[in-house]
Design a protein around this motif. Structure first.
Motif, PDB file in Angstrom:
ATOM      1  N   ILE A  71       0.841  -1.207   0.000  1.00 28.42           N
ATOM      2  CA  ILE A  71       0.000   0.000   0.000  1.00 28.42           C
ATOM      3  C   ILE A  71       0.867   1.244   0.000  1.00 28.42           C
ATOM      4  CG2 ILE A  71      -2.003  -1.080   1.080  1.00 28.42           C
ATOM      5  CD1 ILE A  71      -1.077   0.078   3.758  1.00 28.42           C
ATOM      6  N   GLN A  72       0.348   2.318  -0.610  1.00 28.22           N
ATOM      7  CA  GLN A  72       1.030   3.608  -0.583  1.00 28.22           C
ATOM      8  C   GLN A  72       0.052   4.722  -0.924  1.00 28.22           C
ATOM      9  OE1 GLN A  72       4.281   3.724  -3.379  1.00 28.22           O
ATOM     10  NE2 GLN A  72       3.078   4.879  -4.838  1.00 28.22           N
ATOM     11  N   ALA A  73       0.407   5.936  -0.495  1.00 29.30           N
ATOM     12  CA  ALA A  73      -0.386   7.124  -0.804  1.00 29.30           C
ATOM     13  C   ALA A  73       0.578   8.291  -0.990  1.00 29.30           C
ATOM     14  CB  ALA A  73      -1.367   7.427   0.331  1.00 29.30           C
ATOM     15  N   SER A  74       0.265   9.175  -1.940  1.00 34.06           N
ATOM     16  CA  SER A  74       1.097  10.345  -2.216  1.00 34.06           C
ATOM     17  C   SER A  74       0.236  11.597  -2.291  1.00 34.06           C
ATOM     18  CB  SER A  74       1.833  10.192  -3.548  1.00 34.06           C
ATOM     19  OG  SER A  74       2.750   9.147  -3.501  1.00 34.06           O
ATOM     20  N   ASN A  75       0.861  12.727  -1.995  1.00 36.91           N
ATOM     21  CA  ASN A  75       0.222  14.021  -2.143  1.00 36.91           C
ATOM     22  C   ASN A  75       1.324  15.062  -2.324  1.00 36.91           C
ATOM     23  OD1 ASN A  75      -1.731  15.993  -2.294  1.00 36.91           O
ATOM     24  ND2 ASN A  75      -2.727  15.438  -0.377  1.00 36.91           N
ATOM     25  N   TYR A  76       0.948  16.262  -2.727  1.00 34.27           N
ATOM     26  CA  TYR A  76       1.931  17.299  -3.041  1.00 34.27           C
ATOM     27  C   TYR A  76       1.757  18.532  -2.162  1.00 34.27           C
ATOM     28  CZ  TYR A  76       3.360  14.817  -7.223  1.00 34.27           C
ATOM     29  OH  TYR A  76       3.846  13.877  -8.083  1.00 34.27           O
ATOM     30  N   ILE A  77       2.888  19.152  -1.855  1.00 32.95           N
ATOM     31  CA  ILE A  77       2.930  20.484  -1.252  1.00 32.95           C
ATOM     32  C   ILE A  77       3.363  21.410  -2.386  1.00 32.95           C
ATOM     33  CG2 ILE A  77       4.059  21.984   0.429  1.00 32.95           C
ATOM     34  CD1 ILE A  77       4.531  19.466   2.155  1.00 32.95           C
ATOM     35  N   GLY A  78       2.576  22.437  -2.646  1.00 31.06           N
ATOM     36  CA  GLY A  78       2.845  23.314  -3.786  1.00 31.06           C
ATOM     37  C   GLY A  78       4.144  24.093  -3.671  1.00 31.06           C
ATOM     38  N   ARG A  79       4.363  24.719  -2.493  1.00 33.09           N
ATOM     39  CA  ARG A  79       5.548  25.573  -2.371  1.00 33.09           C
ATOM     40  C   ARG A  79       5.897  25.759  -0.904  1.00 33.09           C
ATOM     41  NH1 ARG A  79       5.007  30.492  -5.708  1.00 33.09           N
ATOM     42  NH2 ARG A  79       2.941  30.482  -4.819  1.00 33.09           N
ATOM     43  N   LEU A  80       7.201  25.783  -0.615  1.00 36.25           N
ATOM     44  CA  LEU A  80       7.714  26.165   0.700  1.00 36.25           C
ATOM     45  C   LEU A  80       8.777  27.236   0.482  1.00 36.25           C
ATOM     46  CD1 LEU A  80       8.212  22.782   2.629  1.00 36.25           C
ATOM     47  CD2 LEU A  80       6.388  24.461   2.918  1.00 36.25           C
ATOM     48  N   ILE A  81       8.552  28.410   1.058  1.00 32.92           N
ATOM     49  CA  ILE A  81       9.539  29.482   0.941  1.00 32.92           C
ATOM     50  C   ILE A  81      10.643  29.256   1.965  1.00 32.92           C
ATOM     51  CG2 ILE A  81       7.845  31.122   0.052  1.00 32.92           C
ATOM     52  CD1 ILE A  81       7.799  32.380   2.883  1.00 32.92           C
ATOM     53  N   GLU A  89       9.302  38.783   5.811  1.00 31.73           N
ATOM     54  CA  GLU A  89       7.943  38.989   5.323  1.00 31.73           C
ATOM     55  C   GLU A  89       7.924  39.297   3.829  1.00 31.73           C
ATOM     56  OE1 GLU A  89       6.009  41.806   7.866  1.00 31.73           O
ATOM     57  OE2 GLU A  89       6.186  40.497   9.610  1.00 31.73           O
ATOM     58  N   GLN A  90       8.771  38.587   3.069  1.00 32.04           N
ATOM     59  CA  GLN A  90       8.831  38.748   1.617  1.00 32.04           C
ATOM     60  C   GLN A  90       8.108  37.568   0.958  1.00 32.04           C
ATOM     61  OE1 GLN A  90      12.904  39.037   0.439  1.00 32.04           O
ATOM     62  NE2 GLN A  90      13.295  40.858   1.657  1.00 32.04           N
ATOM     63  N   PHE A  91       6.818  37.469   1.194  1.00 30.24           N
ATOM     64  CA  PHE A  91       6.064  36.350   0.657  1.00 30.24           C
ATOM     65  C   PHE A  91       4.600  36.737   0.594  1.00 30.24           C
ATOM     66  CE2 PHE A  91       6.205  35.985   5.217  1.00 30.24           C
ATOM     67  CZ  PHE A  91       4.931  35.601   5.589  1.00 30.24           C
ATOM     68  N   SER A  92       3.850  35.966  -0.161  1.00 26.52           N
ATOM     69  CA  SER A  92       2.411  36.207  -0.190  1.00 26.52           C
ATOM     70  C   SER A  92       1.783  35.550   1.036  1.00 26.52           C
ATOM     71  CB  SER A  92       1.802  35.659  -1.480  1.00 26.52           C
ATOM     72  OG  SER A  92       1.958  34.268  -1.546  1.00 26.52           O
ATOM     73  N   PHE A  93       0.549  35.895   1.309  1.00 25.71           N
ATOM     74  CA  PHE A  93      -0.116  35.475   2.543  1.00 25.71           C
ATOM     75  C   PHE A  93      -0.140  33.967   2.750  1.00 25.71           C
ATOM     76  CE2 PHE A  93      -4.030  34.418   4.894  1.00 25.71           C
ATOM     77  CZ  PHE A  93      -3.682  35.002   6.112  1.00 25.71           C
ATOM     78  N   GLN A  94      -0.348  33.172   1.683  1.00 24.00           N
ATOM     79  CA  GLN A  94      -0.482  31.725   1.844  1.00 24.00           C
ATOM     80  C   GLN A  94       0.865  30.998   1.910  1.00 24.00           C
ATOM     81  OE1 GLN A  94      -1.431  33.400  -0.878  1.00 24.00           O
ATOM     82  NE2 GLN A  94      -0.669  32.386  -2.694  1.00 24.00           N
ATOM     83  N   ASP A  95       1.970  31.654   1.580  1.00 22.73           N
ATOM     84  CA  ASP A  95       3.282  30.998   1.595  1.00 22.73           C
ATOM     85  C   ASP A  95       3.829  30.872   3.009  1.00 22.73           C
ATOM     86  OD1 ASP A  95       3.364  30.655  -1.118  1.00 22.73           O
ATOM     87  OD2 ASP A  95       4.465  32.505  -1.498  1.00 22.73           O
ATOM     88  N   ARG A  96       4.445  29.724   3.274  1.00 25.65           N
ATOM     89  CA  ARG A  96       5.076  29.453   4.572  1.00 25.65           C
ATOM     90  C   ARG A  96       6.358  28.671   4.339  1.00 25.65           C
ATOM     91  NH1 ARG A  96       2.607  32.986   6.412  1.00 25.65           N
ATOM     92  NH2 ARG A  96       0.658  32.911   7.501  1.00 25.65           N
ATOM     93  N   SER A  97       7.226  28.645   5.347  1.00 25.94           N
ATOM     94  CA  SER A  97       8.459  27.860   5.247  1.00 25.94           C
ATOM     95  C   SER A  97       8.266  26.442   5.761  1.00 25.94           C
ATOM     96  CB  SER A  97       9.593  28.547   6.010  1.00 25.94           C
ATOM     97  OG  SER A  97       9.311  28.565   7.396  1.00 25.94           O
TER      98      SER A  97
END
Length: 173
Positions: A71-81, A89-97
Protein backbone atom coordinates in the motif's frame (compact mmCIF):
# COMPACT_ATOMS: atom_id res chain seq x y z
CA UNK A 1 41.56 37.94 20.80
CA UNK A 2 45.00 37.00 22.13
CA UNK A 3 46.67 38.19 25.31
CA UNK A 4 49.58 37.55 27.61
CA UNK A 5 50.53 39.21 30.90
CA UNK A 6 51.70 42.40 29.16
CA UNK A 7 50.00 42.69 25.78
CA UNK A 8 46.56 42.20 24.30
CA UNK A 9 45.70 41.98 20.60
CA UNK A 10 42.23 41.96 19.01
CA UNK A 11 41.23 41.45 15.38
CA UNK A 12 37.80 41.25 13.78
CA UNK A 13 36.97 38.98 10.86
CA UNK A 14 33.79 38.61 8.88
CA UNK A 15 32.61 35.04 8.46
CA UNK A 16 30.27 33.96 5.72
CA UNK A 17 28.26 30.87 6.65
CA UNK A 18 26.52 29.34 3.68
CA UNK A 19 23.44 27.21 4.16
CA UNK A 20 22.64 24.43 1.67
CA UNK A 21 20.65 25.57 -1.36
CA UNK A 22 18.13 22.72 -1.12
CA UNK A 23 17.45 21.40 2.35
CA UNK A 24 14.07 20.14 3.53
CA UNK A 25 13.58 18.54 6.92
CA UNK A 26 10.86 16.10 7.94
CA UNK A 27 10.50 17.24 11.52
CA UNK A 28 7.48 15.22 12.62
CA UNK A 29 5.43 12.18 11.58
CA UNK A 30 2.16 11.33 13.34
CA UNK A 31 -0.13 8.32 13.00
CA UNK A 32 -3.84 8.47 13.68
CA UNK A 33 -5.40 6.52 15.36
CA UNK A 34 -1.95 5.45 16.69
CA UNK A 35 0.91 3.14 15.84
CA UNK A 36 -1.31 0.09 16.57
CA UNK A 37 -4.12 -0.50 14.09
CA UNK A 38 -6.50 -3.27 13.11
CA UNK A 39 -6.57 -4.95 9.72
CA UNK A 40 -9.02 -3.27 7.33
CA UNK A 41 -8.81 0.06 9.16
CA UNK A 42 -7.66 3.44 7.77
CA UNK A 43 -4.32 4.84 8.97
CA UNK A 44 -3.85 8.60 8.66
CA UNK A 45 -0.22 9.67 8.29
CA UNK A 46 0.57 13.32 9.02
CA UNK A 47 3.97 14.60 7.85
CA UNK A 48 5.34 18.00 8.90
CA UNK A 49 8.06 19.43 6.67
CA UNK A 50 10.13 22.62 6.79
CA UNK A 51 12.46 24.34 4.34
CA UNK A 52 15.88 25.01 5.88
CA UNK A 53 17.60 25.77 2.55
CA UNK A 54 18.25 29.06 0.83
CA UNK A 55 15.99 28.30 -2.16
CA UNK A 56 12.21 28.20 -2.40
CA UNK A 57 11.01 24.63 -3.06
CA UNK A 58 8.05 23.82 -5.30
CA UNK A 59 6.10 20.67 -6.21
CA UNK A 60 7.20 18.64 -3.21
CA UNK A 61 5.86 15.08 -3.34
CA UNK A 62 5.29 13.27 -0.04
CA UNK A 63 4.68 9.51 -0.13
CA UNK A 64 3.84 7.12 2.69
CA UNK A 65 4.13 3.41 1.93
CA UNK A 66 4.12 0.01 3.58
CA UNK A 67 5.81 -2.19 0.98
CA UNK A 68 5.19 -5.42 2.94
CA UNK A 69 1.43 -4.77 2.63
CA UNK A 70 1.60 -3.35 -0.91
CA UNK A 71 0.00 0.00 0.00
CA UNK A 72 1.03 3.61 -0.58
CA UNK A 73 -0.39 7.12 -0.80
CA UNK A 74 1.10 10.35 -2.22
CA UNK A 75 0.22 14.02 -2.14
CA UNK A 76 1.93 17.30 -3.04
CA UNK A 77 2.93 20.48 -1.25
CA UNK A 78 2.84 23.31 -3.79
CA UNK A 79 5.55 25.57 -2.37
CA UNK A 80 7.71 26.17 0.70
CA UNK A 81 9.54 29.48 0.94
CA UNK A 82 12.77 29.95 2.90
CA UNK A 83 12.83 30.83 6.58
CA UNK A 84 14.70 34.04 5.70
CA UNK A 85 11.91 35.12 3.32
CA UNK A 86 9.37 34.36 6.03
CA UNK A 87 11.30 36.40 8.62
CA UNK A 88 11.65 39.32 6.18
CA UNK A 89 7.94 38.99 5.32
CA UNK A 90 8.83 38.75 1.62
CA UNK A 91 6.06 36.35 0.66
CA UNK A 92 2.41 36.21 -0.19
CA UNK A 93 -0.12 35.48 2.54
CA UNK A 94 -0.48 31.73 1.84
CA UNK A 95 3.28 31.00 1.60
CA UNK A 96 5.08 29.45 4.57
CA UNK A 97 8.46 27.86 5.25
CA UNK A 98 6.81 24.79 6.78
CA UNK A 99 3.74 22.72 5.97
CA UNK A 100 1.73 19.75 7.14
CA UNK A 101 0.30 17.12 4.80
CA UNK A 102 -2.08 14.25 5.54
CA UNK A 103 -2.05 10.90 3.75
CA UNK A 104 -4.48 7.99 4.04
CA UNK A 105 -3.35 4.36 4.04
CA UNK A 106 -5.96 1.60 4.30
CA UNK A 107 -4.57 -1.50 5.98
CA UNK A 108 -5.72 -4.57 3.98
CA UNK A 109 -8.37 -6.72 5.65
CA UNK A 110 -6.24 -9.83 5.20
CA UNK A 111 -3.14 -8.31 6.83
CA UNK A 112 -1.36 -10.66 9.22
CA UNK A 113 -0.65 -9.45 12.75
CA UNK A 114 2.85 -8.05 13.18
CA UNK A 115 5.12 -5.02 12.96
CA UNK A 116 5.44 -3.23 9.63
CA UNK A 117 7.74 -0.45 8.40
CA UNK A 118 6.09 2.73 7.11
CA UNK A 119 8.43 4.69 4.85
CA UNK A 120 7.79 8.40 4.41
CA UNK A 121 9.60 9.81 1.36
CA UNK A 122 9.87 13.50 0.44
CA UNK A 123 10.89 14.08 -3.18
CA UNK A 124 11.90 17.66 -4.09
CA UNK A 125 14.23 19.80 -6.23
CA UNK A 126 12.83 18.21 -9.42
CA UNK A 127 13.66 14.73 -8.09
CA UNK A 128 17.33 15.46 -7.35
CA UNK A 129 16.78 15.26 -3.59
CA UNK A 130 14.90 12.58 -1.67
CA UNK A 131 14.46 12.57 2.08
CA UNK A 132 13.22 9.37 3.74
CA UNK A 133 12.29 8.30 7.24
CA UNK A 134 10.98 5.00 8.49
CA UNK A 135 8.55 4.42 11.35
CA UNK A 136 6.98 1.24 12.71
CA UNK A 137 3.31 0.37 13.07
CA UNK A 138 1.77 -2.69 14.69
CA UNK A 139 -1.09 -4.37 12.86
CA UNK A 140 -3.61 -6.53 14.65
CA UNK A 141 -4.79 -8.95 11.98
CA UNK A 142 -8.23 -10.46 11.72
CA UNK A 143 -8.57 -13.65 13.76
CA UNK A 144 -7.69 -16.69 11.72
CA UNK A 145 -10.64 -18.83 10.73
CA UNK A 146 -10.18 -22.35 11.97
CA UNK A 147 -10.42 -25.09 9.40
CA UNK A 148 -13.98 -26.30 8.96
CA UNK A 149 -14.47 -30.03 8.71
CA UNK A 150 -17.20 -31.05 6.31
CA UNK A 151 -18.98 -34.34 6.91
CA UNK A 152 -21.17 -35.87 4.25
CA UNK A 153 -23.56 -38.71 5.16
CA UNK A 154 -25.55 -40.50 2.49
CA UNK A 155 -28.42 -42.89 3.05
CA UNK A 156 -26.92 -46.36 3.38
CA UNK A 157 -29.72 -48.38 1.83
CA UNK A 158 -29.26 -49.59 -1.71
CA UNK A 159 -32.05 -48.80 -4.13
CA UNK A 160 -32.41 -50.03 -7.67
CA UNK A 161 -34.12 -48.12 -10.41
CA UNK A 162 -35.21 -49.00 -13.89
CA UNK A 163 -34.34 -46.79 -16.85
CA UNK A 164 -36.34 -43.57 -16.65
CA UNK A 165 -37.44 -44.17 -13.03
CA UNK A 166 -36.56 -41.59 -10.31
CA UNK A 167 -34.96 -42.54 -6.99
CA UNK A 168 -34.47 -40.23 -4.00
CA UNK A 169 -31.53 -40.46 -1.62
CA UNK A 170 -31.19 -38.48 1.60
CA UNK A 171 -27.93 -36.52 2.06
CA UNK A 172 -26.81 -34.83 5.26
CA UNK A 173 -23.99 -32.26 5.16
Amino acid sequence: EAADSQDEEQREYDLHIDEPRHNLRLFDVLFNPSSTIGAGQPLFVTARIENLGEKKEEDIRVTASVSALGIQASNYIGRLITELDEEDEQFSFQDRSSAQIDLLLRIPEDAVSGSYQVEIAVDYNDGYNILTETRTINVVGAPEVSEVETILNAESTTKRAAIGEEITYRLMI
